[in-house]
Structure formats: structure tokens, C-alpha cells
Motif scaffolding. Structure first.
Motif, mmCIF file in Angstrom:
data_model
loop_
_atom_site.group_PDB
_atom_site.id
_atom_site.type_symbol
_atom_site.label_atom_id
_atom_site.label_comp_id
_atom_site.label_asym_id
_atom_site.label_seq_id
_atom_site.Cartn_x
_atom_site.Cartn_y
_atom_site.Cartn_z
ATOM 1 N N LEU A 1 46.750 34.909 51.550
ATOM 2 C CA LEU A 1 45.417 35.116 50.801
ATOM 3 C C LEU A 1 45.771 34.151 49.478
ATOM 4 N N ALA A 2 45.140 32.956 49.416
ATOM 5 C CA ALA A 2 45.202 32.184 48.312
ATOM 6 C C ALA A 2 43.960 32.519 47.440
ATOM 7 N N LEU A 3 44.183 33.053 46.284
ATOM 8 C CA LEU A 3 43.323 33.462 45.231
ATOM 9 C C LEU A 3 42.836 32.301 44.241
ATOM 10 N N TYR A 4 41.964 31.460 44.601
ATOM 11 C CA TYR A 4 41.853 30.496 43.685
ATOM 12 C C TYR A 4 40.873 31.019 42.746
ATOM 13 N N GLN B 1 42.513 23.862 34.981
ATOM 14 C CA GLN B 1 41.608 23.070 34.812
ATOM 15 C C GLN B 1 40.315 23.382 33.997
ATOM 16 N N PRO B 2 40.173 23.390 32.958
ATOM 17 C CA PRO B 2 38.882 23.989 32.199
ATOM 18 C C PRO B 2 37.652 23.531 32.737
ATOM 19 N N GLY B 3 36.756 24.459 32.579
ATOM 20 C CA GLY B 3 35.380 23.968 33.050
ATOM 21 C C GLY B 3 35.244 24.351 34.625
ATOM 22 N N GLY B 4 35.960 25.130 35.118
ATOM 23 C CA GLY B 4 35.777 25.638 36.552
ATOM 24 C C GLY B 4 34.194 26.235 36.944
ATOM 25 N N ARG B 5 33.817 26.073 38.092
ATOM 26 C CA ARG B 5 32.563 26.582 38.510
ATOM 27 C C ARG B 5 32.826 27.147 39.655
ATOM 28 N N ASP B 6 32.054 28.361 39.912
ATOM 29 C CA ASP B 6 32.178 28.948 41.149
ATOM 30 C C ASP B 6 31.232 28.398 42.512
ATOM 31 N N GLU B 7 31.561 27.181 42.553
ATOM 32 C CA GLU B 7 30.933 26.265 43.583
ATOM 33 C C GLU B 7 30.685 26.774 44.768
ATOM 34 N N ASN B 8 31.966 27.583 45.410
ATOM 35 C CA ASN B 8 31.807 27.816 46.930
ATOM 36 C C ASN B 8 30.918 29.249 46.957
ATOM 37 N N ASN B 9 30.526 29.942 46.151
ATOM 38 C CA ASN B 9 29.814 31.215 46.242
ATOM 39 C C ASN B 9 28.439 30.992 47.103
ATOM 40 N N PRO B 10 28.366 31.667 48.064
ATOM 41 C CA PRO B 10 27.259 31.573 48.983
ATOM 42 C C PRO B 10 25.806 31.927 48.635
ATOM 43 N N ASP B 11 26.020 32.536 47.329
ATOM 44 C CA ASP B 11 24.899 32.706 46.571
ATOM 45 C C ASP B 11 24.440 31.454 45.533
ATOM 46 N N ALA B 12 23.488 30.789 45.883
ATOM 47 C CA ALA B 12 23.183 29.564 45.232
ATOM 48 C C ALA B 12 22.983 29.780 43.652
ATOM 49 N N SER B 13 22.292 30.803 43.280
ATOM 50 C CA SER B 13 22.238 31.277 41.687
ATOM 51 C C SER B 13 23.642 31.439 41.124
ATOM 52 N N VAL C 1 38.713 42.123 46.146
ATOM 53 C CA VAL C 1 39.189 41.147 45.388
ATOM 54 C C VAL C 1 38.067 39.809 45.769
ATOM 55 N N TYR C 2 37.664 39.050 45.017
ATOM 56 C CA TYR C 2 36.887 37.886 45.107
ATOM 57 C C TYR C 2 37.665 36.845 45.176
ATOM 58 N N ASN C 3 37.452 36.045 46.170
ATOM 59 C CA ASN C 3 38.345 34.694 46.473
ATOM 60 C C ASN C 3 37.342 33.548 46.186
ATOM 61 N N ALA C 4 37.794 32.944 45.062
ATOM 62 C CA ALA C 4 36.353 31.778 44.836
ATOM 63 C C ALA C 4 36.864 30.478 45.725
ATOM 64 N N LYS C 5 37.762 30.596 46.295
ATOM 65 C CA LYS C 5 38.237 29.432 47.294
ATOM 66 C C LYS C 5 36.845 29.313 48.493
ATOM 67 N N ASP C 6 36.623 30.518 49.162
ATOM 68 C CA ASP C 6 35.684 30.501 49.961
ATOM 69 C C ASP C 6 34.701 31.465 49.633
#
Length: 220
Positions: A3-6, A57-69, A97-102
Motif C-alpha cells: 500500500l503506497a500512500l502518496y 515537492q511543495p505545491g502538490g495537487r490531488d490530481e488523481n482524485n476521481p472527483d473533478a472538483s 486511509v486516502y491514497n492520493a496515488k489512485d
């Protein structure tokens, strides 16, 4: 499956001098296994919560979230351990747990393994389980003042008190004495980058995670 927790993000040094008495306390700051982020764990409103407190890496975004908002929301301050309840008779907490990788939520447990390590395990639909061990980099966290807030407490009106007469413009008025005019003192400059709920300052951009809107809103 591991379980890789990004959390998309960094580490700010180690923490030493812990004693065995703290072995069962999961609160504090923890570095994830691959070293890309620190997770701050604290007790909020009767449950354990964790949020990203530092990024590699500062400035990360939750870009893999299935919720577009939510794809553009910052990962710094984002909740990763969600509403974890203590299991009776054991030093273990279970929740999600929320896994931001997926962008997915997993059923998960956290278990202190001595004073300096925290084991986290997660499963998808009861199978495909995996886990990793986090390393302590910050001391246990005292109970948040937010935990003592009564739900029925009166809310602040949000209106700032007006300055008492003669204080704000006293210096300017004195300078104009005898001229027949008075000049109101200039308004105080606004602080750059007003602190958001939970923030403490530049050195600690996350602060009390119990005050973060995502956590406080869920708990209430």
C-alpha cells in the motif's frame, strides 16, 4: 500488494529522545515509507486523523482524485487518515486511509510499533491488503483545544471591535494641532497571506489539523 500512500510531498529532520512510555501513542508527525511526505496524526473529536504536514515537492495537487472538483486541491493539509476509532483492548485504530496515488479510500488500521514506528495496513473491499511502516519525526501531540469546544457554544459575530477613540489617530492628530484640521491615521496594512484554519505560520503551514476545514467539517 504494497500500500503506497502518496501524499505528494517532504521531511524536515528526525526526532530523538522518545521513551518507551510513548509507544502506544500514534499522535505526532510521521515520515511515510518512501520519504516523500510527513503525516501529522492527532486526536480530533474522539477519533484519530492524519493530514499531510510536509511535502518533498511543495505545491502538490490531488490530481488523481476521481472527483473533478478536488483535482486541484493542495495535498498539503489534505486528510489521509480518516476518522479512525480505537479498537477495544488493543493499541490499534481503524478507519479509512486516502491514497492520493489512485484517489481511492481504503479500509485501514494504524498500530504503534514501539515509540518510533507506526504500522499502517489497508485493504480494498476486504482483500488486496498491503501496508507499510512510518517513522516518527515529531513528538506526540497534546489533545487539541478543538476537542473541548461545545457544539452549542455561541459563535462569534465575526465583527472586529472598533478602536477606542483617540488611539488609532492620536499621533496624526497631534501633528496637525494648531492647523485647524485633523488627519485620520492611515489604516493598518493587512497581513500578507492571512492564516487559514489550523495554520500556525510559515514554519508550520498546517498547525492543528483538528482545525482544518476538511476534518472539522467531517467531525461536525
Amino acid at each position: 500488494m504494497r500500500l503506497a500512500l502518496y501524499t505528494g510531498l517532504i521531511l524536515a529532520g528526525g526526532y530523538a529522545g522518545l521513551t518507551p512510555a510513548l509507544a502506544a501513542d500514534p499522535t505526532g508527525d510521521w515520515r511515510v515509507a518512501d520519504g516523500v511526505a510527513n503525516i501529522r496524526v492527532a486526536q480530533c473529536y474522539g477519533s484519530m486523523w492524519g493530514a499531510v504536514s510536509w511535502e518533498k515537492q511543495p505545491g502538490g495537487r490531488d490530481e488523481n482524485n476521481p472527483d473533478a472538483s478536488k483535482k486541484n486541491r493542495p495535498t498539503l493539509g489534505m486528510a489521509t487518515l480518516i476518522d479512525m476509532k480505537k479498537k477495544p483492548g488493543v493499541d490499534q485504530w481503524e478507519g479509512q486511509v486516502y491514497n492520493a496515488k489512485d484517489g481511492q479510500l481504503y479500509s485501514a488500521t494504524i498500530t504503534p510499533a514501539g515509540p518510533d514506528q507506526l504500522e499502517i495496513k489497508g485493504c480494498v473491499m476486504g482483500f488486496l491488503c498491503g501496508g507499510e511502516t512510518w517513522t516518527r519525526v515529531g513528538p506526540p501531540i497534546p489533545s487539541s483545544p478543538a476537542n473541548a469546544m461545545a457544539k452549542g457554544a455561541a459563535k462569534s459575530s465575526g465583527t472586529a471591535p472598533k478602536p477606542q477613540g483617540g488611539q488609532a489617530g492620536q499621533g496624526a492628530q497631534a501633528a496637525q494641532a494648531g492647523s485647524g484640521t485633523t488627519t485620520p491615521a492611515p489604516a493598518a496594512p493587512k497581513a500578507a497571506g492571512a492564516a487559514k484554519p489550523g495554520q500556525k505560520g510559515a514554519a508550520d503551514a498546517v498547525g492543528d489539523i483538528c482545525l482544518l476545514p476538511e476534518i472539522a467539517g467531517f467531525a461536525h
